[in-house]
Scaffold this motif. Structure first.
Motif, mmCIF file in Angstrom:
data_model
loop_
_atom_site.group_PDB
_atom_site.id
_atom_site.type_symbol
_atom_site.label_atom_id
_atom_site.label_comp_id
_atom_site.label_asym_id
_atom_site.label_seq_id
_atom_site.Cartn_x
_atom_site.Cartn_y
_atom_site.Cartn_z
ATOM 1 N N ASN A 1 0.954 -1.323 0.147
ATOM 2 C CA ASN A 1 -0.069 -0.033 0.070
ATOM 3 C C ASN A 1 0.802 1.206 -0.078
ATOM 4 O O ASN A 1 1.016 2.204 0.874
ATOM 5 N N PRO A 2 1.676 1.388 -0.988
ATOM 6 C CA PRO A 2 2.653 2.608 -1.054
ATOM 7 C C PRO A 2 1.848 3.942 -0.921
ATOM 8 O O PRO A 2 0.858 4.255 -1.831
ATOM 9 N N GLN A 3 2.635 5.016 -0.188
ATOM 10 C CA GLN A 3 2.142 6.385 -0.235
ATOM 11 C C GLN A 3 3.248 7.179 -0.337
ATOM 12 O O GLN A 3 4.387 6.908 -0.210
ATOM 13 N N TRP A 4 2.935 8.244 -1.235
ATOM 14 C CA TRP A 4 3.986 9.336 -1.734
ATOM 15 C C TRP A 4 3.542 10.730 -1.397
ATOM 16 O O TRP A 4 2.634 10.805 -1.336
ATOM 17 N N LYS A 5 4.629 11.229 -1.360
ATOM 18 C CA LYS A 5 4.566 12.967 -1.003
ATOM 19 C C LYS A 5 5.969 13.559 -1.322
ATOM 20 O O LYS A 5 6.965 12.952 -0.990
ATOM 21 N N VAL B 1 6.643 5.439 0.539
ATOM 22 C CA VAL B 1 6.800 4.643 1.845
ATOM 23 C C VAL B 1 5.499 3.347 1.933
ATOM 24 O O VAL B 1 4.304 3.834 1.587
ATOM 25 N N GLY B 2 5.992 2.443 2.425
ATOM 26 C CA GLY B 2 4.706 1.314 2.462
ATOM 27 C C GLY B 2 5.208 0.220 3.749
ATOM 28 O O GLY B 2 6.347 0.148 4.032
ATOM 29 N N ARG B 3 3.806 -0.331 4.066
ATOM 30 C CA ARG B 3 4.194 -1.134 5.058
ATOM 31 C C ARG B 3 3.478 -2.717 4.692
ATOM 32 O O ARG B 3 2.493 -2.836 3.932
ATOM 33 N N ARG B 4 4.311 -3.606 5.162
ATOM 34 C CA ARG B 4 3.868 -5.020 4.705
ATOM 35 C C ARG B 4 2.472 -5.261 5.167
ATOM 36 O O ARG B 4 1.867 -6.108 4.638
ATOM 37 N N ASP B 5 1.853 -4.678 6.369
ATOM 38 C CA ASP B 5 0.558 -5.276 6.546
ATOM 39 C C ASP B 5 -0.327 -4.413 5.859
ATOM 40 O O ASP B 5 -1.662 -4.538 6.096
ATOM 41 N N GLY B 6 -0.002 -3.716 4.879
ATOM 42 C CA GLY B 6 -1.002 -2.804 4.203
ATOM 43 C C GLY B 6 -1.591 -1.588 4.826
ATOM 44 O O GLY B 6 -2.491 -1.086 4.175
ATOM 45 N N GLN B 7 -1.432 -1.193 5.901
ATOM 46 C CA GLN B 7 -1.659 -0.065 6.563
ATOM 47 C C GLN B 7 -1.389 1.188 6.055
ATOM 48 O O GLN B 7 0.025 1.241 5.468
ATOM 49 N N ARG B 8 -1.923 2.156 5.853
ATOM 50 C CA ARG B 8 -1.633 3.409 5.219
ATOM 51 C C ARG B 8 -0.778 4.350 6.119
ATOM 52 O O ARG B 8 -0.643 4.506 7.225
ATOM 53 N N GLU C 1 1.095 7.441 7.231
ATOM 54 C CA GLU C 1 0.749 8.812 7.351
ATOM 55 C C GLU C 1 2.064 9.751 7.440
ATOM 56 O O GLU C 1 2.936 9.749 8.347
ATOM 57 N N PHE C 2 2.488 10.567 6.477
ATOM 58 C CA PHE C 2 3.764 11.531 6.431
ATOM 59 C C PHE C 2 3.675 12.598 7.739
ATOM 60 O O PHE C 2 2.627 12.909 8.239
ATOM 61 N N PRO C 3 4.750 12.806 8.059
ATOM 62 C CA PRO C 3 4.765 13.501 9.380
ATOM 63 C C PRO C 3 4.598 14.985 8.943
ATOM 64 O O PRO C 3 4.851 15.561 7.938
ATOM 65 N N GLY D 1 15.364 12.983 6.490
ATOM 66 C CA GLY D 1 15.073 11.614 6.625
ATOM 67 C C GLY D 1 14.901 11.024 7.866
ATOM 68 O O GLY D 1 13.995 10.105 7.782
ATOM 69 N N LYS D 2 15.449 11.774 8.965
ATOM 70 C CA LYS D 2 14.917 11.338 10.298
ATOM 71 C C LYS D 2 13.317 11.511 10.582
ATOM 72 O O LYS D 2 12.710 10.618 11.148
ATOM 73 N N ALA D 3 12.822 12.641 9.948
ATOM 74 C CA ALA D 3 11.419 12.933 10.097
ATOM 75 C C ALA D 3 10.536 11.847 9.601
ATOM 76 O O ALA D 3 9.585 11.107 10.220
ATOM 77 N N VAL D 4 10.937 11.319 8.468
ATOM 78 C CA VAL D 4 10.116 10.199 7.691
ATOM 79 C C VAL D 4 10.611 8.838 8.587
ATOM 80 O O VAL D 4 9.535 8.089 8.824
ATOM 81 N N VAL D 5 11.815 8.617 8.811
ATOM 82 C CA VAL D 5 12.037 7.442 9.532
ATOM 83 C C VAL D 5 11.264 7.156 10.922
ATOM 84 O O VAL D 5 10.678 6.375 11.578
ATOM 85 N N ARG D 6 11.300 8.387 11.680
ATOM 86 C CA ARG D 6 10.866 8.569 13.024
ATOM 87 C C ARG D 6 9.262 8.142 12.847
ATOM 88 O O ARG D 6 8.809 7.635 13.512
ATOM 89 N N ALA D 7 8.712 8.795 11.866
ATOM 90 C CA ALA D 7 7.255 8.863 11.670
ATOM 91 C C ALA D 7 6.850 7.139 11.407
ATOM 92 O O ALA D 7 5.787 6.659 12.181
ATOM 93 N N LEU D 8 7.667 6.938 10.613
ATOM 94 C CA LEU D 8 7.289 5.349 10.362
ATOM 95 C C LEU D 8 7.593 4.280 11.506
ATOM 96 O O LEU D 8 6.635 3.492 11.740
ATOM 97 N N MET D 9 8.397 4.594 12.248
ATOM 98 C CA MET D 9 8.814 3.666 13.185
ATOM 99 C C MET D 9 7.812 3.885 14.460
ATOM 100 O O MET D 9 7.452 3.031 15.263
ATOM 101 N N THR D 10 7.297 5.083 14.625
ATOM 102 C CA THR D 10 6.168 5.502 15.604
ATOM 103 C C THR D 10 4.819 4.796 15.109
ATOM 104 O O THR D 10 4.131 4.194 16.012
ATOM 105 N N GLN D 11 4.537 4.882 13.909
ATOM 106 C CA GLN D 11 3.396 4.215 13.432
ATOM 107 C C GLN D 11 3.582 2.562 13.467
ATOM 108 O O GLN D 11 2.401 1.975 13.599
ATOM 109 N N LEU D 12 4.625 2.209 13.278
ATOM 110 C CA LEU D 12 4.704 0.619 13.321
ATOM 111 C C LEU D 12 4.872 0.066 14.754
ATOM 112 O O LEU D 12 4.867 -1.131 15.031
ATOM 113 N N GLY D 13 4.937 1.121 15.794
ATOM 114 C CA GLY D 13 4.896 0.821 17.403
ATOM 115 C C GLY D 13 6.165 0.690 17.768
ATOM 116 O O GLY D 13 6.198 0.039 18.943
#
Length: 386
Positions: A166-170, A189-196, A198-200, A360-372
């Motif tokens: 479920n790739p999202q782009w911005k 950015v995409g997640r294996r579980d298919g969850q959307r 959200e960009f920071p 880069g940190k802003a995107v990685v940090r947002a992704l790791m937060t959303q992944l838990g």
């Protein structure tokens, strides 16, 4: 070390995304904070040897793999990292952006999106398919999203989507995340579980070439002068820093924030150039009170941005000067002690192609937060270049 989450890095270059990965949980805009080591780049790949030397100098625990990704099997990448499929938490990387950059539009094959390197996007999809990471981050120049490259971009999104990510782009502006540079990059950015994903949200605001709207509730953009605070002042410029030759005298007369247009009939300089006859970056000088324009990877001798202050040659003539390595590091929000291998041209190319650390940190940090993996994003937003 065993508790760190493993990451596979493709097209690693100077390691901007790699640095963002390993400092994802560090305080924003604090180059002294290395983070808690949540993520570790297990393997980094590139075909450019100076870039890999840079990686080896800055990421001592990362395995490196030299070679053309089109002939490097995914199994070899995983084996180098000591990993199996599904074990990497992330695959990150930015396929070479030359096919999609505005600077390549003078070549007909690039204008028509026929550059063979565009196939590297397919190789990225292949590695994601065969490594099955929990998530991926791909970055590139904004030009990838232009109509000219619509077929390649849609094929990329379709390929990643077919894998269930479920790739999202911005397109993100680096200055909106604390980087002292008006640099736009597209992130997918995409997640294996298919969850959307959200960009920071931006943390900073200021006017740019595309918008004069400023959000007063956010921190003002970091300026070039702020970024350069604390850097050593050298009494003399080296020869390769001096902008001399055919346009040396003209460049020295251009005020901060202006370019060759200063020397047209519409401005206060000499009437030397025709209006809008050159690229915007031609003889461009930094404005100390604004973020820098985009650092170029392979600038010609008259392509800026140059520093806003002049220097004197041995014969006493005033000349503009090129940016120094420590200044370019600051404009990329890289730490001062980051080591870059190669000649000055190698340094410029590596930094010009890199992802600014804080973006880069802003995107990685947002992704790791959303992944838990992270409870929340760090609260501190103070500027601390050191």
């Amino acid at each position: 070390m065993s508790e760190q989450l493993p990451v596979v890095s493709l097209f690693s270059g100077a390691g901007g995304l790699d640095l963002a990965v390993e400092r994802a949980d560090a305080e924003p805009l604090s180059t002294a904070d290395l983070g808690g080591g949540l993520l570790r780049v297990s393997v980094a790949t590139d075909y450019n040897e100076p870039a890999l030397q840079t990686l080896k100098a800055n990421f001592r625990d990362t395995k490196t793999l030299t070679g053309d990704i089109r002939v490097v099997p995914t199994e070899e990448i995983l084996a180098k990292a000591g990993l199996r499929a599904k074990e990497p938490v992330l695959v990150v990387g930015g396929p070479p952006c030359t096919p999609f950059s505005k600077s390549g539009f003078w070549l007909e094959q690039k204008r028509e999106s026929r550059d063979p390197n565009a196939s590297l996007l397919d190789e990225y999809v292949r590695v994601v398919r065969e490594t099955q990471p929990e998530a991926f981050i791909l970055e590139n120049v904004q030009g990838l999203t232009y109509k000219t490259h619509k077929a390649q971009f849609e094929r990329l999104l379709k390929g990643l989507g077919a894998l269930g990510y479920n790739p999202q782009w911005k397109v993100l502006l680096a200055a909106d995340y604390g980087v002292p540079q008006l640099r736009r990059r597209v992130f997918v950015v995409g997640r294996r579980d298919g969850q959307r994903f959200e960009f920071p949200e931006p943390t900073h605001s200021g006017w740019s070439e595309h918008s004069r709207t400023v959000d007063a509730t956010k921190i003002p953009h970091v300026t070039a002068a702020q970024a350069f605070e604390g850097l050593p002042i050298l009494s003399r410029a080296s020869n390769d820093e001096i902008v001399d030759g055919n346009y040396g005298e003209l460049a020295a007369e251009i005020p901060p924030g202006q370019n060759y247009l200063w020397h047209t009939e519409r401005y206060g300089g000499r009437n030397h150039f025709e209006w809008r006859s050159r690229y915007w970056t031609f003889l461009l000088r930094l404005d100390p009170n604004r973020p820098s324009t985009t650092l170029q990877a392979q600038p010609g001798p008259w392509v800026g941005p140059f520093h806003w202050e002049n220097v004197r040659t041995t014969s006493g003539q005033e000349r503009a000067r090129r940016l120094r390595v420590n200044e370019m590091l600051r404009l990329m929000s890289f730490p001062d002690d980051f080591k870059i291998a190669g000649t000055r041209a190698d340094v410029q190319r590596q930094l010009g192609n890199a992802v600014p650390l804080e973006l880069g940190k802003a995107v990685v940090r947002a992704l790791m937060t959303q992944l838990g993996y992270l409870d929340r994003e760090p609260a501190s937003r103070s500027v601390a270049f050191a």
